[in-house]
Design a protein around this motif. Structure first.
Motif, PDB file in Angstrom:
ATOM      1  N   SER A  19      17.472   7.246 -11.517  1.00  0.00           N
ATOM      2  CA  SER A  19      16.485   7.409 -10.401  1.00  0.00           C
ATOM      3  C   SER A  19      16.144   5.937 -10.125  1.00  0.00           C
ATOM      4  N   VAL A  20      15.726   5.172 -11.270  1.00  0.00           N
ATOM      5  CA  VAL A  20      15.353   3.806 -10.928  1.00  0.00           C
ATOM      6  C   VAL A  20      16.102   3.024 -10.241  1.00  0.00           C
ATOM      7  N   ILE A  21      17.673   3.188 -10.399  1.00  0.00           N
ATOM      8  CA  ILE A  21      18.439   2.294  -9.676  1.00  0.00           C
ATOM      9  C   ILE A  21      18.781   2.847  -8.126  1.00  0.00           C
ATOM     10  N   ALA A  22      18.618   4.256  -8.129  1.00  0.00           N
ATOM     11  CA  ALA A  22      18.387   4.764  -6.789  1.00  0.00           C
ATOM     12  C   ALA A  22      17.433   4.169  -6.038  1.00  0.00           C
ATOM     13  N   TRP A  23      16.355   3.941  -6.490  1.00  0.00           N
ATOM     14  CA  TRP A  23      15.047   3.648  -6.031  1.00  0.00           C
ATOM     15  C   TRP A  23      15.366   1.980  -5.721  1.00  0.00           C
ATOM     16  N   CYS A  24      15.978   1.285  -6.467  1.00  0.00           N
ATOM     17  CA  CYS A  24      16.261  -0.041  -6.111  1.00  0.00           C
ATOM     18  C   CYS A  24      17.289  -0.114  -4.955  1.00  0.00           C
ATOM     19  N   ARG A  25      18.241   0.514  -4.939  1.00  0.00           N
ATOM     20  CA  ARG A  25      19.195   0.589  -3.921  1.00  0.00           C
ATOM     21  C   ARG A  25      18.729   0.949  -2.556  1.00  0.00           C
ATOM     22  N   ASN A  26      17.668   1.972  -2.586  1.00  0.00           N
ATOM     23  CA  ASN A  26      17.365   2.049  -1.443  1.00  0.00           C
ATOM     24  C   ASN A  26      16.329   1.046  -0.786  1.00  0.00           C
ATOM     25  N   ALA A  27      15.637   0.295  -1.721  1.00  0.00           N
ATOM     26  CA  ALA A  27      14.947  -0.813  -1.404  1.00  0.00           C
ATOM     27  C   ALA A  27      15.788  -2.021  -0.676  1.00  0.00           C
ATOM     28  N   GLU A  82       9.087   0.411  -1.715  1.00  0.00           N
ATOM     29  CA  GLU A  82       7.984   1.571  -2.212  1.00  0.00           C
ATOM     30  C   GLU A  82       7.642   1.003  -3.704  1.00  0.00           C
ATOM     31  N   PRO A  83       6.561   0.243  -3.757  1.00  0.00           N
ATOM     32  CA  PRO A  83       6.119  -0.378  -5.013  1.00  0.00           C
ATOM     33  C   PRO A  83       5.822   0.754  -6.222  1.00  0.00           C
ATOM     34  N   ALA A  84       6.036   0.128  -7.138  1.00  0.00           N
ATOM     35  CA  ALA A  84       6.247   1.242  -8.441  1.00  0.00           C
ATOM     36  C   ALA A  84       4.882   0.568  -9.445  1.00  0.00           C
ATOM     37  N   THR A  85       4.556   1.511 -10.238  1.00  0.00           N
ATOM     38  CA  THR A  85       3.937   0.823 -11.313  1.00  0.00           C
ATOM     39  C   THR A  85       4.665   1.289 -12.840  1.00  0.00           C
ATOM     40  N   TRP A 120       2.063  -3.130 -21.576  1.00  0.00           N
ATOM     41  CA  TRP A 120       1.907  -3.906 -20.490  1.00  0.00           C
ATOM     42  C   TRP A 120       1.990  -3.216 -19.174  1.00  0.00           C
ATOM     43  N   LYS A 121       1.108  -2.920 -18.580  1.00  0.00           N
ATOM     44  CA  LYS A 121       1.028  -2.012 -17.290  1.00  0.00           C
ATOM     45  C   LYS A 121       1.142  -2.878 -15.985  1.00  0.00           C
ATOM     46  N   VAL A 122       2.246  -2.800 -15.350  1.00  0.00           N
ATOM     47  CA  VAL A 122       2.809  -3.860 -14.351  1.00  0.00           C
ATOM     48  C   VAL A 122       2.489  -3.061 -13.234  1.00  0.00           C
ATOM     49  N   PHE A 123       1.957  -3.717 -12.149  1.00  0.00           N
ATOM     50  CA  PHE A 123       1.434  -3.052 -10.844  1.00  0.00           C
ATOM     51  C   PHE A 123       2.255  -3.742  -9.834  1.00  0.00           C
ATOM     52  N   ASN A 124       2.560  -2.798  -8.839  1.00  0.00           N
ATOM     53  CA  ASN A 124       3.245  -3.096  -7.515  1.00  0.00           C
ATOM     54  C   ASN A 124       4.300  -3.815  -7.748  1.00  0.00           C
ATOM     55  N   ALA A 125       5.238  -3.118  -8.629  1.00  0.00           N
ATOM     56  CA  ALA A 125       6.527  -3.767  -8.806  1.00  0.00           C
ATOM     57  C   ALA A 125       7.745  -3.139  -7.749  1.00  0.00           C
ATOM     58  N   TRP A 126       8.424  -4.283  -7.245  1.00  0.00           N
ATOM     59  CA  TRP A 126       9.246  -3.673  -6.215  1.00  0.00           C
ATOM     60  C   TRP A 126      10.669  -4.680  -6.750  1.00  0.00           C
ATOM     61  N   PRO A 127      11.781  -3.910  -6.301  1.00  0.00           N
ATOM     62  CA  PRO A 127      13.077  -4.661  -6.802  1.00  0.00           C
ATOM     63  C   PRO A 127      13.597  -5.943  -5.809  1.00  0.00           C
TER      64      PRO A 127
END
Length: 155
Positions: free
Chosen positions: A82-90, A97-100, A116-123
Motif C-alpha cells: 500500500s505504501v508503494i501504491a501511495w508513492c507511485r500514485n504521487a 497526499e501527505p502522510a504521518t 519519532w512521529k514524522v508529519f506531512n511526509a510525501w514521496p
C-alpha cells in the motif's frame, strides 16, 4: 557471575539500532512496517550571521529556521504494498497526499523506547537497486520522503 536483576558496571546499556518499526498511520499493512534501514532523522538550524560595527574579532551567529533532511527508507522489494501504491500514485499522477508515520526504536519486548512521529511526509523518490547476475543479492527498494518536521516521544 552477576545476577539477572542486578545492574552491571555502568548500569545501563544503550538500545540497539537494528530493532525498529516504521508505521504509516492510516496506510499500509503488516509488511509495510518492515524496513532494512531508516536514515534522515535529524534536525539542524540554519545560521544567520550578523556583523557588528566596530567589532572585528567575530561575527554573531544566530539560529534561523530548522532544517529536516529527506527521510530514506530501504527494504526488500515487495510486489503488493500500500505504501508503494501511495508513492507511485504521487509520482505518476502527481496526487500528493501527505502522510504521518512513526519510526519506533524497540526494546527486547518489542515495545517502543523512542518514537519519532514524522508529519506531512510525501514521496520524493522511489528507486530499486541494480540487477546484477554476478551477485547473489536481494532487490532493495528505496523510498525517499520529504517531510515538515518530527516530534520525539519517549515511553
Amino acid at each position: 557471575m552477576a545476577e539477572a536483576n542486578k545492574p552491571v558496571a555502568g548500569g545501563y546499556y544503550p538500545p540497539v539500532g537494528f530493532h525498529f518499526r516504521v508505521v504509516f498511520l492510516g496506510l499500509g499493512n503488516d509488511n509495510d512496517q518492515r524496513f532494512q534501514s531508516v536514515s534522515g532523522l535529524n534536525v539542524e538550524f540554519d545560521v544567520e550571521t550578523v556583523k557588528e560595527g566596530g567589532e572585528n574579532r567575530f561575527e554573531h551567529k544566530l539560529p534561523g529556521r530548522a532544517k529536516y533532511p529527506d527521510l530514506s527508507l530501504k527494504r526488500g522489494l515487495l510486489k503488493d504494498s500500500s505504501v508503494i501504491a501511495w508513492c507511485r500514485n504521487a509520482l505518476k499522477n502527481r496526487e500528493i497526499e501527505p502522510a504521518t508515520l512513526e519510526v519506533s526504536l524497540l526494546n527486547e519486548n518489542h515495545d517502543p523506547l523512542i518514537t519519532w512521529k514524522v508529519f506531512n511526509a510525501w514521496p520524493r523518490k522511489w528507486s530499486v537497486s541494480d540487477f546484477n547476475a554476478g551477485e547473489n543479492a536481494v532487490v532493495v527498494e528505496t523510498l525517499d520522503l520529504c517531510y515538515s518536521y518530527f516530534n520525539v516521544e519517549t515511553s
